[in-house]
Design an enzyme around this catalytic site. Structure first.
Site, PDB file in Angstrom:
ATOM      1  N   THR A 135      21.788  35.586 -17.492  1.00 27.23           N
ATOM      2  CA  THR A 135      21.488  36.358 -16.291  1.00 27.23           C
ATOM      3  C   THR A 135      20.092  36.062 -15.763  1.00 27.23           C
ATOM      4  OG1 THR A 135      22.917  38.133 -17.098  1.00 27.23           O
ATOM      5  CG2 THR A 135      21.380  38.678 -15.332  1.00 27.23           C
ATOM      6  N   LYS A 162      21.419  38.118 -10.229  1.00 19.98           N
ATOM      7  CA  LYS A 162      21.352  39.489  -9.742  1.00 19.98           C
ATOM      8  C   LYS A 162      20.882  39.500  -8.291  1.00 19.98           C
ATOM      9  CE  LYS A 162      22.461  41.922 -13.456  1.00 19.98           C
ATOM     10  NZ  LYS A 162      23.586  42.876 -13.481  1.00 19.98           N
ATOM     11  N   ASP A 191      25.968  39.138  -8.979  1.00 21.00           N
ATOM     12  CA  ASP A 191      26.205  40.544  -9.303  1.00 21.00           C
ATOM     13  C   ASP A 191      25.350  41.392  -8.377  1.00 21.00           C
ATOM     14  OD1 ASP A 191      26.728  43.020 -10.328  1.00 21.00           O
ATOM     15  OD2 ASP A 191      25.940  42.619 -12.333  1.00 21.00           O
ATOM     16  N   GLU A 219      30.366  40.091  -8.239  1.00 15.01           N
ATOM     17  CA  GLU A 219      30.660  41.292  -9.022  1.00 15.01           C
ATOM     18  C   GLU A 219      30.172  42.546  -8.289  1.00 15.01           C
ATOM     19  OE1 GLU A 219      29.472  42.864 -13.541  1.00 15.01           O
ATOM     20  OE2 GLU A 219      29.278  40.753 -12.983  1.00 15.01           O
ATOM     21  N   ASP A 244      33.436  46.086 -11.379  1.00 13.86           N
ATOM     22  CA  ASP A 244      32.705  46.434 -12.601  1.00 13.86           C
ATOM     23  C   ASP A 244      32.565  47.944 -12.707  1.00 13.86           C
ATOM     24  OD1 ASP A 244      31.059  46.721 -14.792  1.00 13.86           O
ATOM     25  OD2 ASP A 244      29.341  45.697 -13.930  1.00 13.86           O
ATOM     26  N   LYS A 268      33.472  46.573 -20.006  1.00 16.82           N
ATOM     27  CA  LYS A 268      32.324  46.783 -20.885  1.00 16.82           C
ATOM     28  C   LYS A 268      32.665  47.918 -21.843  1.00 16.82           C
ATOM     29  CE  LYS A 268      28.961  45.331 -17.395  1.00 16.82           C
ATOM     30  NZ  LYS A 268      27.929  45.768 -16.431  1.00 16.82           N
ATOM     31  N   ASP A 321      30.030  37.593 -20.450  1.00 21.62           N
ATOM     32  CA  ASP A 321      28.656  37.863 -20.014  1.00 21.62           C
ATOM     33  C   ASP A 321      27.974  38.667 -21.114  1.00 21.62           C
ATOM     34  OD1 ASP A 321      26.349  38.282 -18.476  1.00 21.62           O
ATOM     35  OD2 ASP A 321      27.200  40.080 -17.530  1.00 21.62           O
TER      36      ASP A 321
END
Length: 366
Positions: A135, A162, A191, A219, A244, A268, A321
């Site tokens: 990331t 990000k 993301d 995402e 997500d 997650k 991830d």
């Protein structure tokens, strides 16, 4: 194999570089480590980092759920009746998904150890290693490009960028600068962490498509509760859109899948409440022909090891991830997964393979 004790420890580990998203900046991982001991001496480990902007939990609320809700329900229960135990955890309190996940993974660790198998083999055994992305935190375009170049030179062929913190024009500038720096051979994922509005997201994504920036997926472009907005983005762009924060539970996944609101789902453990529910989400998505990623919060190797074992066990999990431990100044756990550049190696140790927790990172016995 009865549960005899449940203990918690509070841990804190600094990151070597601040982790910045549209939602927060993290410099230290604060987390609750759970230790379950069975009557035969088998020990299982779990973890729950509080991520208040996503799950709404704190260190105190996680500790309360474990000691005041789960512990009275579970002590002296036989793990051979695991379906009942996991049902008790799920039904005992609303939400509190990270606390549930910590208990779930510690119990799965015990169960797999009793079976004398690595956890990923016990629950599915699809593959022995997986490839994680790395990331790139939100910074100036130039800083992000330098970071992206460094990570690609360190062997990472997939980067997760990000965005969503500033104006979309700034985000596009970030991606252009990164792509110019790393070339076309590195895969880019974005993301937005709920940072865009639906119509502006469509305009931005179409513009990135026209620029040929080669984005693999985007995402959670819109706020979690806006499923209609998520569906609008999915239907009006060619780039894959991943849900997500919109998907915590099996019911959430069912709504997204029935609406066709996303092309992919990010699972997650801290959202699903652990491996038991995560398996159900991945299996449901498979029935709809929708592939899944397994991601994480900013966690230590305890939680990431559990996530990796789940990820390696299910055929519908195709993206990974799980780079968070690489962001920390040190490992908290002896044993567990190991990293070789972009590869996560699960190994053949039984259960999660975690042997002990480094006490210098445990700042308080809760």
């Amino acid at each position: 194999m009865q549960i005899k004790s449940i203990e918690t420890y509070r841990g804190a580990i600094p990151l070597h570089t601040p982790f910045k998203t549209a939602l927060r900046t993290v410099t230290v991982v604060e987390t609750i480590i759970v230790k379950v001991t069975c009557a035969d001496g088998i020990v299982g480990w779990g973890e729950a980092p509080p991520t208040h902007v996503i799950t709404g939990e704190s260190l105190a609320s996680i500790d309360y759920a474990i000691h005041s809700i789960f512990k009275p329900l579970l002590i002296d229960n036989p793990l051979q009746m695991r379906e009942i135990i996991f049902q008790k955890i799920e039904n005992s309190v609303l939400r509190n998904t990270s606390a549930k996940a910590a208990m779930d993974m510690a119990l799965y660790d015990c169960i797999a150890k009793q079976a004398n198998l690595p956890l990923y083999q016990f629950i599915g055994g699809v593959q022995e290693s997986i490839e994680t992305d790395y990331t790139v935190s939100v910074n100036t375009p130039e800083e992000m490009a330098r970071d992206a170049k460094k990570y690609s030179q360190n062997g990472f062929s997939i980067l997760k960028i990000k965005v969503g913190k500033d104006q979309i024009a700034t985000d596009i500038k970030r991606i252009q600068t990164i792509r110019n720096e790393i070339g076309s051979g590195i895969q880019i994922r974005l993301d937005a962490n709920q940072g865009w509005q639906a119509k502006e997201a469509v305009r931005a994504i179409r513009h990135m498509e026209e620029l040929g920036l080669g984005i693999d997926l985007i995402e959670q472009p819109v706020i979690a509760r806006d499923l209609e907005g998520l569906k609008y983005v999915t239907e009006n762009t060619d780039t894959l859109i991943m849900a997500d924060e919109s998907v915590f539970s099996v019911d959430d996944a069912k709504r997204v899948l029935e609406m066709g609101a996303a092309d992919l789902i990010n699972i997650k453990l801290m959202k699903s409440g652990g491996i038991h529910q995560a398996i159900k989400i991945a299996t449901l998505a498979e029935a709809y022909g929708v592939e899944c990623m397994v991601g994480s919060m900013i966690e230590t190797k305890v939680g990431i090891t559990a996530a990796a074992h789940f990820a390696a066990s299910h055929p519908n999990v195709t993206r990974y991830d799980l780079d968070a431990p690489l962001m920390l100044v040190s490992d908290i756990a002896n044993g567990g997964i190991s990293y070789k550049n972009n590869q996560i190696i699960l190994g053949n140790a039984i259960g999660l393979g975690i042997q002990a927790i480094d006490e210098k990172f445990l700042v308080e016995n809760v």
